[in-house]
Design an enzyme around this catalytic site. Structure first.
Site, PDB file in Angstrom:
ATOM      1  N   MET B   1       0.841  -1.203   0.000  1.00  0.00           N
ATOM      2  CA  MET B   1       0.000   0.000   0.000  1.00  0.00           C
ATOM      3  C   MET B   1       0.876   1.253   0.000  1.00  0.00           C
ATOM      4  O   MET B   1       1.029   1.889  -1.021  1.00  0.00           O
ATOM      5  CB  MET B   1      -0.923  -0.032   1.223  1.00  0.00           C
ATOM      6  CG  MET B   1      -2.012   0.997   1.128  1.00  0.00           C
ATOM      7  SD  MET B   1      -3.587   0.512   1.861  1.00  0.00           S
ATOM      8  CE  MET B   1      -3.218   0.300   3.572  1.00  0.00           C
ATOM      9  N   CYS B   2       1.497   1.610   1.105  1.00  0.00           N
ATOM     10  CA  CYS B   2       2.359   2.791   1.251  1.00  0.00           C
ATOM     11  C   CYS B   2       1.563   4.098   1.309  1.00  0.00           C
ATOM     12  O   CYS B   2       0.507   4.229   0.723  1.00  0.00           O
ATOM     13  CB  CYS B   2       3.392   2.936   0.140  1.00  0.00           C
ATOM     14  SG  CYS B   2       4.569   1.589   0.072  1.00  0.00           S
ATOM     15  N   GLY B   3       2.111   5.022   2.064  1.00  0.00           N
ATOM     16  CA  GLY B   3       1.515   6.351   2.128  1.00  0.00           C
ATOM     17  C   GLY B   3       2.582   7.379   1.807  1.00  0.00           C
ATOM     18  O   GLY B   3       3.755   7.188   2.150  1.00  0.00           O
ATOM     19  N   ARG B  32      -1.146   3.183   6.407  1.00  0.00           N
ATOM     20  CA  ARG B  32      -0.881   2.786   5.025  1.00  0.00           C
ATOM     21  C   ARG B  32       0.489   2.155   4.858  1.00  0.00           C
ATOM     22  O   ARG B  32       0.771   1.557   3.815  1.00  0.00           O
ATOM     23  CB  ARG B  32      -0.980   3.998   4.085  1.00  0.00           C
ATOM     24  CG  ARG B  32      -2.377   4.550   3.912  1.00  0.00           C
ATOM     25  CD  ARG B  32      -2.407   5.559   2.790  1.00  0.00           C
ATOM     26  NE  ARG B  32      -2.111   4.953   1.518  1.00  0.00           N
ATOM     27  CZ  ARG B  32      -3.015   4.418   0.693  1.00  0.00           C
ATOM     28  NH1 ARG B  32      -4.281   4.465   1.004  1.00  0.00           N
ATOM     29  NH2 ARG B  32      -2.655   3.868  -0.437  1.00  0.00           N
TER      30      ARG B  32
END
Lengths: 235, 295
Positions: B1-3, B32
């Site tokens: 995902m990653c933010g 995230r």
């Protein structure tokens, strides 16, 4: 609102979304119509998702993902923008967004009405199954992908590949369409379609201000419904 | 995902609060990407000096490096990282001296950029480097949920592949192996197996070839394949790009005081004046770019 309407206030800076949703889920179809005012939503996810009662929820600000998802019977009003998947898989009721909506607005929704005052991003109404979506601004690419039933009415423009692999939904667009997806074609605008559009205008509060004749209708060419004999040689 | 988050200030009076604002944005994006985090801040700089961001193991005595490097080098320690400031003319000498020291790597360089990243919950990473106390004109940050390579400090973002240049990435590239070979032939030395490092190196190479940041991002649309939302920083600029199908989320906000980027609106909810800011979803395949020089 009649005098017996109960009003509830919910501040999401001091309560959780889970508490709000638990209270909303505890309401049953026959319960007294009530008004729920939600403050400080701050883009939080899943606000008023899964409501199954004829209540009104007013959200005072921008919401995150899946607001009003799976909605049944409720009227949900958002004074701000909405994140991904607003009113996703809605069954009935009314979801109204004062600002913009992110991707996949009204995705897979079976019924009810989704009214977006601003723009909707990509994949608006993807796999819609009976919902009426009205967007006063423009919509992004791949909108109404595999749309099965319902209407998508767009006052602005549509992005690339509108209605790709569409089944029987009706798409009405007033502005330009960047490109049509596979098996999606422009169709004749008959009186029944103009009448249907006029109903959407009423919902959007613009009846009498716009001529339905300014819109074009798009739908399925129905070429993907059946196996085409010309392709038999491929097997 | 990653933010990912980014903040570009237009109002000077907010500069002392850059770190505090960025830290809050990273905190909200923990969900995230809880694996690891990092950020780059464009703070104070001095003409003719270069700041090298160094990394070593916990408890490393960075101060001792002032003598090793010599030439009037000064060091400010922050946990596992330190910023060494030295005359720009002596950068090569300083790098050569640091290369002889075991366990110390140079992770970023620039007149103003400082770059920090570590494994751990993003808010803990921000706190250990005291991000909330940092001031600056712009900064970018990343919270990582690893997909393409291991959860290591090296694999965390931002990636810096040029002076005062850094990039954070949400997504995954599908042609990074091929691109890596092309860049390596042009002299690039990859530090990791990470696809995002290749994206950073690609943009650095384009800028080395004379393209502006905005133009380099335009070029990315032709040459990079896969999913990406990039936020990129240079000494004076701040850019945003999403892939043509807009696979990864992005929200932007702009007021007279700042331009802000967040993977989700939640990350922007605490910013001053957000209630009346212009908030929009950046369009796919469209380069957004702000420059302090142009402002």
């Amino acid at each position: 609102m009649n005098a017996s309407t109960q009003s509830h206030a919910f501040d999401l800076s001091s309560s959780t979304v889970r508490e709000l949703n638990s209270a909303l889920h505890a309401l049953k179809e026959g319960s007294n119509a009530s008004l729920w005012r939600v403050t400080n939503p701050r883009g939080l996810h899943a606000i008023a998702a899964g409501v199954d009662a004829p209540v009104t929820v007013e959200v005072d600000g921008p919401v995150g993902y899946y607001c009003g998802g799976m909605n049944k019977h409720a009227t949900i009003h958002i004074r701000g923008s909405a994140g991904v998947g607003v009113a996703q898989n809605m069954m009935s009721g009314f979801v109204h967004i004062e600002g913009d909506a992110s991707q996949a607005a009204g995705a897979t929704a079976h019924g009810g009405t989704l009214l977006i005052e601003g723009n909707a991003a990509a994949r608006c109404g993807i796999s819609m199954k009976g919902v009426d979506i009205i967007v006063k601004g423009s919509i992004g690419h791949m909108s109404a992908f595999m749309a099965q039933a319902g209407t998508l009415t767009v006052f602005g423009d549509a992005g690339e590949a509108l209605g790709d692999s569409i089944y029987e939904a009706r798409l009405y667009v007033r502005g330009s369409v960047k490109s049509l997806g596979s098996d999606c074609v422009e169709k004749e605008m008959r009186d029944e379609h103009k009448a249907q559009l006029f109903e959407r205008f009423k919902t959007a509060g613009v009846d009498g201000q716009i001529d339905p004749g300014e819109f074009k209708r798009y739908g399925s060419a129905r070429n993907l419904y059946h196996f085409h004999v010309d392709n038999a040689g491929a097997y | 995902m990653c933010g990912i988050v980014g903040l570009f200030l237009k109002d000077k009076s907010l500069e002392p609060k850059l770190g505090e604002m960025l830290s809050e944005m990273l905190d909200v994006m923990c969900g995230r990407g809880p694996d690891s985090a990092g950020f780059a801040v464009y703070g104070a700089g001095e003409k003719g000096k270069v700041k090298l961001t160094l990394r070593a193991v916990e408890g490393y005595d960075f101060k001792a490096l002032e003598k090793v490097v010599g030439n009037g080098a000064s060091i400010v320690e922050r946990s596992t990282h330190a910023v060494l400031t030295v005359d720009a003319a002596k950068e090569a000498e300083a790098r050569a001296a640091l290369a002889t020291v075991e366990g110390v790597s140079v992770v970023g360089a620039g007149e103003r950029m400082e770059l920090y990243k570590e494994v751990g919950l993003p808010i803990d990473v921000a706190r250990r480097f005291k991000l909330e106390q940092m001031s600056g004109t712009h900064g970018i940050g990343h919270t990582r949920m690893a997909t393409e390579s291991a959860v290591t400090t090296n694999g965390a973002h931002p990636f810096s592949t040029g002076t005062d240049q850094c990039l954070v990435h949400n997504g995954s590239l599908s042609n990074h192996r091929g691109l890596r070979r092309v860049l390596e032939r042009q002299g690039f030395k990859a530090e990791t197996d990470n696809d995002s490092e290749i994206a950073a190196a690609y943009i650095s190479q384009r800028m080395k070839d004379g393209r502006s940041l905005g133009e380099a991002l335009e070029d990315s649309l032709d040459d990079l394949d896969g999913f990406y939302t990039f936020v990129v920083g240079t000494e004076t600029g701040f850019g945003v790009l999403r892939d043509p199908i807009a696979c990864k989320p992005a929200v932007m906000a702009e007021t007279d005081q700042y331009v802000a980027f967040g993977s989700e609106y939640r990350a922007l909810a605490g910013l001053p004046g957000i209630e009346t800011a212009k908030v929009w979803e950046p369009e796919p395949a469209k380069v957004y770019f702000w420059d302090r020089k142009a402002a």
